[in-house]
Write a protein that holds these residues in place. Structure first.
Motif, PDB file in Angstrom:
ATOM      1  N   ASN A 132      20.021  14.704  43.670  1.00  0.00           N
ATOM      2  CA  ASN A 132      19.824  14.103  44.874  1.00  0.00           C
ATOM      3  C   ASN A 132      19.261  12.585  44.849  1.00  0.00           C
ATOM      4  OD1 ASN A 132      20.350  16.361  45.838  1.00  0.00           O
ATOM      5  ND2 ASN A 132      18.192  17.003  47.015  1.00  0.00           N
ATOM      6  N   ALA A 133      18.122  12.675  43.472  1.00  0.00           N
ATOM      7  CA  ALA A 133      17.608  11.313  43.286  1.00  0.00           C
ATOM      8  C   ALA A 133      18.944  10.299  42.936  1.00  0.00           C
ATOM      9  CB  ALA A 133      16.719  11.560  42.025  1.00  0.00           C
ATOM     10  N   HIS A 134      19.762  10.724  42.229  1.00  0.00           N
ATOM     11  CA  HIS A 134      20.777   9.899  41.767  1.00  0.00           C
ATOM     12  C   HIS A 134      21.446   9.393  42.892  1.00  0.00           C
ATOM     13  CE1 HIS A 134      23.430   8.017  38.865  1.00  0.00           C
ATOM     14  NE2 HIS A 134      24.459   8.726  39.526  1.00  0.00           N
ATOM     15  N   LEU A 135      21.909  10.283  44.060  1.00  0.00           N
ATOM     16  CA  LEU A 135      22.564   9.799  45.086  1.00  0.00           C
ATOM     17  C   LEU A 135      21.781   8.789  45.956  1.00  0.00           C
ATOM     18  CD1 LEU A 135      24.178  13.054  46.386  1.00  0.00           C
ATOM     19  CD2 LEU A 135      25.378  11.146  44.848  1.00  0.00           C
ATOM     20  N   GLN A 136      20.369   9.220  46.156  1.00  0.00           N
ATOM     21  CA  GLN A 136      19.480   8.236  47.054  1.00  0.00           C
ATOM     22  C   GLN A 136      19.410   6.965  46.388  1.00  0.00           C
ATOM     23  OE1 GLN A 136      16.595  11.592  46.922  1.00  0.00           O
ATOM     24  NE2 GLN A 136      16.977  12.209  49.063  1.00  0.00           N
ATOM     25  N   ALA A 137      19.310   6.782  44.877  1.00  0.00           N
ATOM     26  CA  ALA A 137      19.198   5.674  44.402  1.00  0.00           C
ATOM     27  C   ALA A 137      20.410   4.722  44.727  1.00  0.00           C
ATOM     28  CB  ALA A 137      19.100   5.771  42.732  1.00  0.00           C
TER      29      ALA A 137
END
Lengths: 229, 475, 262
Positions: free
Chosen positions: B121-126
């Motif tokens: 999730n964090a990777h996509l949100q970044a």
């Protein structure tokens, strides 16, 4: 990032190294081929061996346990009546989304002339839908619905109330028998885009382990069994 | 305190002092244990099915490469694509690329422990992609910016008052005077909020409980229907699953399904079990037009060749967590890992390294209940012991018990010395305890007396008394 | 009790005292001997025994565990049977010694042989000696804690209950979750004392729920944990080893001086 082809080769290579296996080992390959071709069955519960009305009875009980509303009718005319009255029970307007399923189309809809039927995939505003299940497994009250123009998948998930019609004679005892009926339609090793096994209305117990219906899928599931077993 | 297995000791002590958590855990312990027992009692074939489930998993793992190749072929036949990812970084990048190729700015997600494992999730949100968890528990976890505390029941640690506060804080567009004190109201609100997200998403990401080689299908089991809305509505469906999820045939899946829900929640089967095979066909009026399966290794292939191979049999039911007295006392967050409880104590050191996770294999009384309820009979205590052996062999300086153990073993191998030491200890402790029969403080056993009294020895050792008795018999 | 057994026919039993019984509560060892002799066994207690090696084994110290295992095998292999008043010690002899010594050409076979003749006390009395009843009295409501090793490694459940049902005046009430751990776990109890106590508290709640005035078990480790926590929480429930009650040897104060005294 690793090149895709390399990642594949690397992973398969690591697996084979870890297992001490040769890629072209004939014995291993035929063990796999055999299992895939023969798809041997495991133990099926005794209760799956019930037949006739006892099987239908088990099917009903298992579904009721999971919170579905189950009814059984003898004729297509009664089926239409049951579909209509269920909408009334749910306090829903007489509107249904359904697919191109020919068995559903052939129901005597004139018996419920006020039901407005629309066709195709479910839309955001649809509140009630109707599908037909290809088969079911009585062992856990599980209906098998296949994707396609006849019974679009979204009918199972978007509306608040979903009615699934199934012929009593289409209810199998076990999962394995249900899969074999589907194989008879689609052939070996081949499935439609989606096979949905449905055993009740949507629910969640995430909050304090309290069961609540209608998490994201239908709040109510009506299973309508038609005809003789 | 950082969320990490390194902090298990501190986090567990804190968890024990958290009254809200303790109340929540009390519900869990009795609920899940009783439900599984009831499901098992209602299916006479349960134990036979467990043996078959184990055999299916073993067979699959020893032929994993071949089943992966078959699966890949069948997925391609149905119009889907398989992508192999060596590790978390590669997997994240592949999923990001697939989302970007699909022009997906909004993504819905079904519950996936693997996606947590790789920090997806964090990777996509970044990269500017909105990611919405759709499983109710995961949605709330995401809202609270915390982690799930159980692999099946993500918010088992929360009560409804907490959730009501969170919903009021987050759902600002809804009328503030609405009532939210009952669980059905909370669920109804989540349903309403989520509906719009389901319909707007351009890509849907799910995990997979199983991957079927025979048909090239991915299987998800859910109760809510969120996984299906995630997989069906958007134009792209991405499945992220680790390689050991492979199952050969539909019949094999049937056996596994019979033990999965019963072991997890006590249900005979979950509400929805969905077999997805490729993108929409020409005859489909709905469904995604692109279907991708990202297969993750991230340490699994290595496990196939080491002492932890049996861990790969795991079907992620959570029964071991539910029956574990340690998990039941401290909950999942204390473990600081996406995989807590007994299965986490074995898997986390493998995935994150024994350095980071070294406390976890010791967080067990070896009561063996986990292994007893595991539907595929994974020898969890044995594997935790293996981790302890590896840790001991590394001569870890943090292991202060090492010295005490070596002294004990030294004495245990020398009976005469052992007699003298036991006699001394028994006498000393008995004298210190006097007639009370117990001790509140003992010199080298502060860890024991911190929370318990130490019962007093009777004063003489058995061997001294027995020797004396035998001697007087002979006279 | 019956007269001494016939020395020719009697099963020759080596008593595995256990380190905890030796250090903390010898009366359990004497109770075990009395019961074994009542069942017709000829009992000897080899003086070179120390410990089964669990502390080393469960802490990952494989080398010492193996050394101790060899020692135990050498000490006990001459007997027809090895009996321990402890499920965890009998469990390691039965299940884990063969695996520890599987790669040892000298000891692998000997470990298998020893494993086959090692038993927890109550199951040995009932299943091997056929002693299913005792002639003793212990009035009161009692509850029984099954140690995890007895339950899950050795599958001992009926034997202690069968014997207890023959004790006059004793009424047994089962714990709500009778398969739950007490929190001892050997080194776990000192490595994670707070978690250990919390698990014990769940057990204590279950014990209180039975209304029993006495709690029994077949493992002294569990009993030290339970009695220790009961004492810290100032609860008056009497804690004893099941062997003491079955052998009618309850004159000694209970564990941690618990209970009202009899």
């Amino acid at each position: 990032m690793t090149d895709p082809g390399e990642a594949r080769a690397e992973i398969l290579g690591r697996i084979r190294a870890a297992l001490g296996a040769e890629r072209l080992d004939r014995a291993r390959r035929s063990a796999v081929t055999r299992r895939l071709e023969r798809h041997p069955r495991g133990t099926m519960p005794q209760r799956a061996k019930l037949s006739g009305d006892q099987r239908v009875g088990l099917f009903k009980d298992m579904l009721a346990k999971q919170g579905a509303d189950v009814s059984r009718v003898a004729t297509p005319k009664e089926a239409v009546g049951a579909i209509a009255s269920y909408l009334g029970t749910c306090n829903l307007p007489p509107r249904l989304r359904m697919g191109a399923d020919s068995v559903l189309a052939a129901l005597p809809w004139r018996e419920a002339w006020d039901i407005e039927r629309s066709f195709g995939a479910a839309q955001a505003g649809d509140r009630a839908s109707l599908s037909r299940a290809t088969t079911a497994a009585a062992e856990t009250g599980t209906l098998f619905l296949l994707s396609g123009r006849d019974n679009p998948t979204t009918l199972c998930f978007l509306p608040e109330a979903h009615t699934i019609l199934i012929a009593a004679s289409d209810i199998a005892g076990s999962y394995e028998e249900a899969w074999d009926r589907i194989r008879a339609i689609f052939g070996e090793g081949s499935l439609p885009r989606s096979v949905n096994l449905i055993s009740g209305p949507s629910r969640t117990a995430d909050i304090e382990q309290t069961i609540v219906r209608g998490a994201h899928g239908p709040r109510r599931l009506h299973v309508l069994i038609v005809g003789a077993a | 305190m950082a969320y990490s297995p390194r902090n298990f000791k501190k986090a567990s002590v804190r968890a024990l002092k958290d009254p809200a958590l303790q109340r929540a855990l009390l519900n869990v312990k009795r609920g899940f244990i009783a439900k599984r027992e009831s499901a098992k009692a209602n299916l006479p074939e349960f134990d036979t099915l467990r043996e078959e489930a184990r055999a299916i998993r073993d067979h699959t793992l020893t032929h994993l490469d071949l089943y992966l190749e078959t699966f890949e072929r069948k997925v391609a036949d149905s119009g889907g694509r398989v992508h192999y990812a060596l590790n978390a970084t590669d997997a994240r990048d592949i999923v990001l690329r697939l989302c970007q190729e699909a022009n997906a700015k909004r993504v819905t997600k079904g519950k996936s422990m693997v996606s947590e494992e790789i920090g997806l999730n964090a990777h996509l949100q970044a990269s500017g992609i909105e990611v919405v968890e759709t499983d109710l528990g995961e949605y709330i976890v995401q809202m609270r910016r915390e982690h799930p505390s159980h692999i099946i029941a993500p918010i088992i640690h929360l009560n409804k008052e907490t959730i009501e506060r969170d919903f009021r804080r987050a759902h600002t567009k809804l009328p503030p005077q609405r009532r939210l004190d009952q669980t059905p109201a909370l669920v109804a609100e989540a349903r309403q909020i989520m509906r719009e997200k389901f319909l707007a998403a351009e890509a849907g990401i799910t995990g997979a409980n199983f991957l079927i080689a025979e048909t090239g299908s991915s299987v998800i089991v859910t109760n809510e229907g969120n996984g299906d809305l995630t997989a069906t509505l958007p134009r792209t469906h991405i499945v992220i699953a680790s390689i050991e999820k492979l199952v050969p045939t539909l019949e094999d899946a049937s056996v596994l399904l019979r033990v999965l829900a019963r072991s997890a929640t006590g249900q005979d089967i979950t509400t929805y079990t969905t077999f997805s095979t490729g993108p929409r066909r020409s005859s489909d009026p709905d469904g995604p037009s692109a279907y991708h399966v990202v297969l993750l290794d991230n340490g699994r292939s290595e496990m196939l060749g080491n002492e932890f191979a049996d861990m790969l049999r795991c079907i992620r039911c959570g029964a071991c967590l539910n029956h574990c007295p340690v998990y039941g006392a401290v909950g999942g967050h204390a473990y600081g890992s996406v995989y807590p409880g007994p299965m986490g104590a074995v898997l986390t050191p493998q995935l994150q390294g024994i350095d980071r996770a070294r406390d976890l294999p010791y967080a067990s009384t070896f009561c063996g209940r986990c292994e007893a309820v595991c539907p595929v009979a994974i020898p969890l205590p044995d594997m935790m012991r293996t981790w302890r052996e590896r840790d001991f062999a590394r001569r870890n300086p943090a292991l202060k018990e090492r010295l005490a153990l070596r002294l004990w073993a030294f004495a245990a191998k020398r009976p005469r010395l052992y007699r003298v030491l036991s006699r001394t200890a028994a006498g000393m402790l008995a004298r210190q305890a006097g007639r009370r029969g117990r001790l509140k403080h003992v010199a080298f056993l502060k860890a024991w007396t911190a929370t318990r009294d130490l019962p007093s020895p009777q004063g003489k050792t058995f061997h001294d008394l027995y020797t004396r008795q035998q001697r007087s018999k002979r006279q | 009790m019956t007269s001494p057994p016939d020395a020719q026919q009697a099963p020759y039993v080596g008593l595995f005292v256990t380190c905890l019984v030796d250090l903390f509560r010898p009366s359990v060892g004497f109770a075990a001997i009395k019961l074994l002799e009542a069942g017709g066994a000829r009992v000897e207690v080899p003086g070179t025994q120390t410990c089964c090696g669990q502390p080393a084994y469960n802490s990952g110290d494989r080398r010492d565990a193996i050394a101790i295992a060899r020692q135990v095998i050498e000490t006990f292999e001459r007997f027809d049977y090895v009996v321990a008043p402890s499920g965890s010690c009998a469990g390691i002899l039965r299940l884990h010694y063969p695996r520890l010594l599987a790669d040892d050409p000298d000891f692998a076979g000997r470990a298998d042989l020893l494993a086959g003749k090692s038993f927890e006390l109550t199951s040995f009395l009932v299943d091997v000696l056929g002693l299913t009843a005792v002639d003793t009295t212990f009035p009161g409501t009692v509850t029984y804690h099954d140690s995890c090793s007895s339950l899950r490694e050795l599958h001992v459940r009926d034997a202690p209950r069968r014997l207890l049902s023959s004790v006059a005046g004793l009424s047994l009430v089962e714990l709500a979750d009778s398969e739950a751990c007490c929190g001892f776990g050997g080194a776990f109890s000192v490595k994670y004392p707070e978690i250990s106590a919390a698990i014990a508290d769940t057990k204590l709640r279950d014990i209180a729920g039975t209304g029993a005035t006495t709690v029994l078990s077949g493992d002294l480790g569990c009993l030290l944990e339970i009695a220790g926590r009961l004492a810290r929480e100032r609860k008056a429930i009497e804690v004893r080893h099941v062997a003491e009650v079955l052998a009618g040897m309850t004159d000694e104060p209970a564990i941690a001086g618990s209970g009202q005294g009899r």
